[in-house]
Design a protein around this motif. Structure first.
Motif, mmCIF file in Angstrom:
data_model
loop_
_atom_site.group_PDB
_atom_site.id
_atom_site.type_symbol
_atom_site.label_atom_id
_atom_site.label_comp_id
_atom_site.label_asym_id
_atom_site.label_seq_id
_atom_site.Cartn_x
_atom_site.Cartn_y
_atom_site.Cartn_z
ATOM 1 N N LYS A 119 13.295 -4.055 -4.438
ATOM 2 C CA LYS A 119 12.766 -2.923 -3.684
ATOM 3 C C LYS A 119 11.886 -2.109 -4.621
ATOM 4 C CE LYS A 119 16.801 0.054 -4.522
ATOM 5 N NZ LYS A 119 17.898 0.833 -3.883
ATOM 6 N N PHE A 120 11.081 -1.236 -4.070
ATOM 7 C CA PHE A 120 10.178 -0.441 -4.890
ATOM 8 C C PHE A 120 10.913 0.759 -5.470
ATOM 9 C CE2 PHE A 120 7.091 -2.488 -1.930
ATOM 10 C CZ PHE A 120 6.487 -3.291 -2.888
ATOM 11 N N ALA A 121 10.748 0.947 -6.782
ATOM 12 C CA ALA A 121 11.342 2.098 -7.454
ATOM 13 C C ALA A 121 10.317 3.202 -7.673
ATOM 14 C CB ALA A 121 11.936 1.670 -8.795
ATOM 15 N N SER A 122 9.042 2.889 -7.472
ATOM 16 C CA SER A 122 7.971 3.887 -7.571
ATOM 17 C C SER A 122 7.445 4.175 -6.175
ATOM 18 C CB SER A 122 6.836 3.376 -8.461
ATOM 19 O OG SER A 122 7.273 3.167 -9.781
ATOM 20 N N ALA A 123 7.305 5.437 -5.843
ATOM 21 C CA ALA A 123 6.768 5.814 -4.537
ATOM 22 C C ALA A 123 5.315 5.384 -4.419
ATOM 23 C CB ALA A 123 6.884 7.325 -4.346
ATOM 24 N N GLY A 124 4.874 5.157 -3.162
ATOM 25 C CA GLY A 124 3.474 4.833 -2.917
ATOM 26 C C GLY A 124 3.135 3.357 -2.949
ATOM 27 N N MET A 125 4.125 2.507 -3.221
ATOM 28 C CA MET A 125 3.879 1.069 -3.267
ATOM 29 C C MET A 125 4.198 0.438 -1.918
ATOM 30 S SD MET A 125 5.462 0.236 -7.038
ATOM 31 C CE MET A 125 4.816 -1.451 -7.109
ATOM 32 N N ALA A 126 3.626 -0.743 -1.667
ATOM 33 C CA ALA A 126 3.895 -1.475 -0.428
ATOM 34 C C ALA A 126 3.685 -2.958 -0.682
ATOM 35 C CB ALA A 126 2.979 -0.989 0.694
ATOM 36 N N ALA A 127 4.389 -3.791 0.089
ATOM 37 C CA ALA A 127 4.287 -5.250 -0.025
ATOM 38 C C ALA A 127 3.720 -5.835 1.259
ATOM 39 C CB ALA A 127 5.656 -5.867 -0.317
ATOM 40 N N PHE A 128 2.891 -6.863 1.129
ATOM 41 C CA PHE A 128 2.245 -7.502 2.271
ATOM 42 C C PHE A 128 2.339 -9.019 2.131
ATOM 43 C CE2 PHE A 128 0.183 -3.562 1.152
ATOM 44 C CZ PHE A 128 0.031 -2.891 2.353
ATOM 45 N N TYR A 129 2.447 -9.689 3.263
ATOM 46 C CA TYR A 129 2.305 -11.145 3.269
ATOM 47 C C TYR A 129 1.123 -11.499 4.161
ATOM 48 C CZ TYR A 129 4.592 -11.389 7.890
ATOM 49 O OH TYR A 129 4.908 -11.255 9.220
ATOM 50 N N VAL A 130 0.606 -12.701 4.013
ATOM 51 C CA VAL A 130 -0.547 -13.155 4.801
ATOM 52 C C VAL A 130 -0.021 -13.959 5.982
ATOM 53 C CG1 VAL A 130 -2.615 -14.602 4.801
ATOM 54 C CG2 VAL A 130 -2.098 -13.148 2.821
ATOM 55 N N ASN A 131 -0.299 -13.490 7.209
ATOM 56 C CA ASN A 131 0.245 -14.168 8.388
ATOM 57 C C ASN A 131 -0.741 -15.121 9.055
ATOM 58 O OD1 ASN A 131 -1.444 -12.272 9.519
ATOM 59 N ND2 ASN A 131 0.169 -11.102 10.537
ATOM 60 N N GLU A 145 0.260 -8.637 6.969
ATOM 61 C CA GLU A 145 1.234 -7.751 7.599
ATOM 62 C C GLU A 145 2.085 -7.122 6.518
ATOM 63 O OE1 GLU A 145 4.694 -7.823 11.068
ATOM 64 O OE2 GLU A 145 3.181 -9.402 10.949
ATOM 65 N N GLU A 146 2.353 -5.845 6.663
ATOM 66 C CA GLU A 146 3.205 -5.159 5.702
ATOM 67 C C GLU A 146 4.665 -5.499 5.957
ATOM 68 O OE1 GLU A 146 2.841 -0.934 5.666
ATOM 69 O OE2 GLU A 146 4.353 -0.675 4.093
ATOM 70 N N ILE A 147 5.408 -5.709 4.892
ATOM 71 C CA ILE A 147 6.852 -5.889 4.996
ATOM 72 C C ILE A 147 7.478 -4.507 5.070
ATOM 73 C CG2 ILE A 147 8.933 -6.738 3.839
ATOM 74 C CD1 ILE A 147 7.262 -8.950 2.623
ATOM 75 N N LYS A 148 7.977 -4.157 6.236
ATOM 76 C CA LYS A 148 8.512 -2.822 6.470
ATOM 77 C C LYS A 148 9.940 -2.652 5.985
ATOM 78 C CE LYS A 148 5.056 -0.787 8.679
ATOM 79 N NZ LYS A 148 4.431 0.467 8.195
ATOM 80 N N ASP A 149 10.657 -3.755 5.794
ATOM 81 C CA ASP A 149 12.031 -3.650 5.327
ATOM 82 C C ASP A 149 12.067 -3.044 3.924
ATOM 83 O OD1 ASP A 149 12.933 -4.835 7.658
ATOM 84 O OD2 ASP A 149 12.820 -6.859 6.818
#
Length: 377
Positions: free
Chosen positions: A189-201, A211-215
């Motif tokens: 999980k992200f420990a720094s605020a402001g980060m996000a993860a995406f996969y290519v659909n 698409e962003e991984i919202k979990d």
């Protein structure tokens, strides 16, 4: 000649030493004498043959001296798991000593004083030591035998301060966005605020959608694009998470754990195929894109023949022969950086990358859907 897998990365010292109690968790394992950290760079059991005398080439397990390297290396993240009766398993890079040895081998951990430990194990009558090689100012590798004496190790729990894991971005876009990729064998999980993860659909032709991984947790073994805060990994921290987490998306990103080529008899790497792979880069306008690797040599390991291999723990885009050398979001060079919003299959975008609300009938114009331009009249 007998063969085993990673079971001889284990050290021994004195059978009279007191067995230690190490809690289950994620650790960096650091040599107390050399200051180098263990990094699992080769998970192929066939690359660890053992002679009848018990000697083994263990150079596939590297040791890194510079923490700037360790901090961004998922290969240095080792999960210690108790197996019962004072035995342990060391897990990492989607593998473990126990499974690679055919569920036969576990690890002994004995206290050696001053918060250091000796790791030991036996197999078919052989008793082996985990030692770093002699001290120097360079990275090293694990020795399965020898007289270096560099066999005392510290177990440093991974945290979000001094023993952190961070992401070093691969690109900076024209408008100042930082992005990198990661392929880790652990949930995080992200420990720094402001980060996000995406996969290519979806991907094809000249474009891709994402698409962003919202979990809260990115599951182990899922290669992703990560939006970072800066060029400094300390601003882009992630935290490993214990547990089992599902991923239900159709991800066009791939990844490889290992990238070791021709090091003291060890090779475990995947050659780059320009016909079926693209790596993270920039479009001609400085926007995020997946591009032909010829323009990003720093993302590869190169052997003495000039062959490019994928760098370990990075993601790449899986494409079809004939797809464009530069693939942009939606297939248009006018669409800018990845934004933190969900992109569902079939979503419609403007040429500036704005997603239309669900059930909206678009006005006449040119849009992007499933990576292709659509003209609405």
């Amino acid at each position: 000649m007998k063969k085993i897998s990673l079971l001889f990365i284990i050290a021994c010292c004195n059978v009279m030493m007191v067995k230690a109690q190490i809690a289950d968790g994620f650790y960096h394992i650091k040599n107390a004498q050399t200051g180098r950290y263990i990094s699992l760079n080769d998970t192929n059991p066939d690359n660890y043959p053992v002679s009848q005398s018990g000697s083994v080439n263990m150079a596939g397990i590297r040791t890194y001296l510079n923490y700037d390297t360790v901090a961004v290396s998922p290969s240095c993240v080792i999960f210690v798991k108790q197996m019962g009766d004072g035995k342990y398993d060391l897990q990492g890079q989607g593998s473990s000593i126990y499974t690679l040895s055919g569920n036969r081998f576990t690890v002994n951990i004995a206290a050696a004083g001053n918060d250091t430990y000796i790791l030991s194990g036996t197999y078919s009558g052989f008793y082996k030591e985990l030692m770093d090689r002699s001290p120097s100012d360079e990275d090293g590798y694990i020795m399965g035998s020898g007289s270096s004496g560099m066999n005392k190790w510290q177990f440093l729990p991974i945290n979000t301060s001094d023993e952190y894991i961070g992401i070093r971005p691969d690109i900076k876009t024209a408008n100042g966005g930082y992005f990198g990729t990661i392929y880790a064998g652990f949930n995080f999980k992200f420990a720094s605020a402001g980060m996000a993860a995406f996969y290519v659909n979806s991907a094809g032709g000249a474009g891709f959608t994402y698409e962003e991984i919202k979990d809260d947790v990115v599951p182990a073994g899922i290669p992703v694009i990560v939006r970072c805060n800066s060029a400094n990994p300390e601003d882009n921290k992630i935290e490993p998470v214990i547990g089992s987490f599902d991923f239900n998306g159709n991800n066009w990103l791939g990844g490889e754990y290992c990238s070791l080529v021709g090091v003291a008899g060890h090779t475990n790497a995947t050659p780059y195929n320009p016909g079926t792979m693209r790596v993270l880069g920039l479009s001609g306008k400085g926007d995020i894109a997946f591009i032909n690797g010829k323009d990003r040599p720093e993302l590869f390991v190169v052997d003495k023949y000039g062959t490019q291999y994928l760098r370990g723990n990075k993601a790449y885009l899986k494409v079809s022969p004939g797809d464009a050398d530069v693939m942009t979001i939606g297939g248009s060079d006018g669409i800018n950086d990845i934004k933190s919003e969900t992109n569902t299959s079939g979503a419609i975008y403007t040429l500036t990358g704005i997603s239309l609300p669900e059930n909206t009938t678009p006005k006449a114009g040119i849009y992007i859907q499933n990576g292709k331009k659509v003209i609405i009249k």
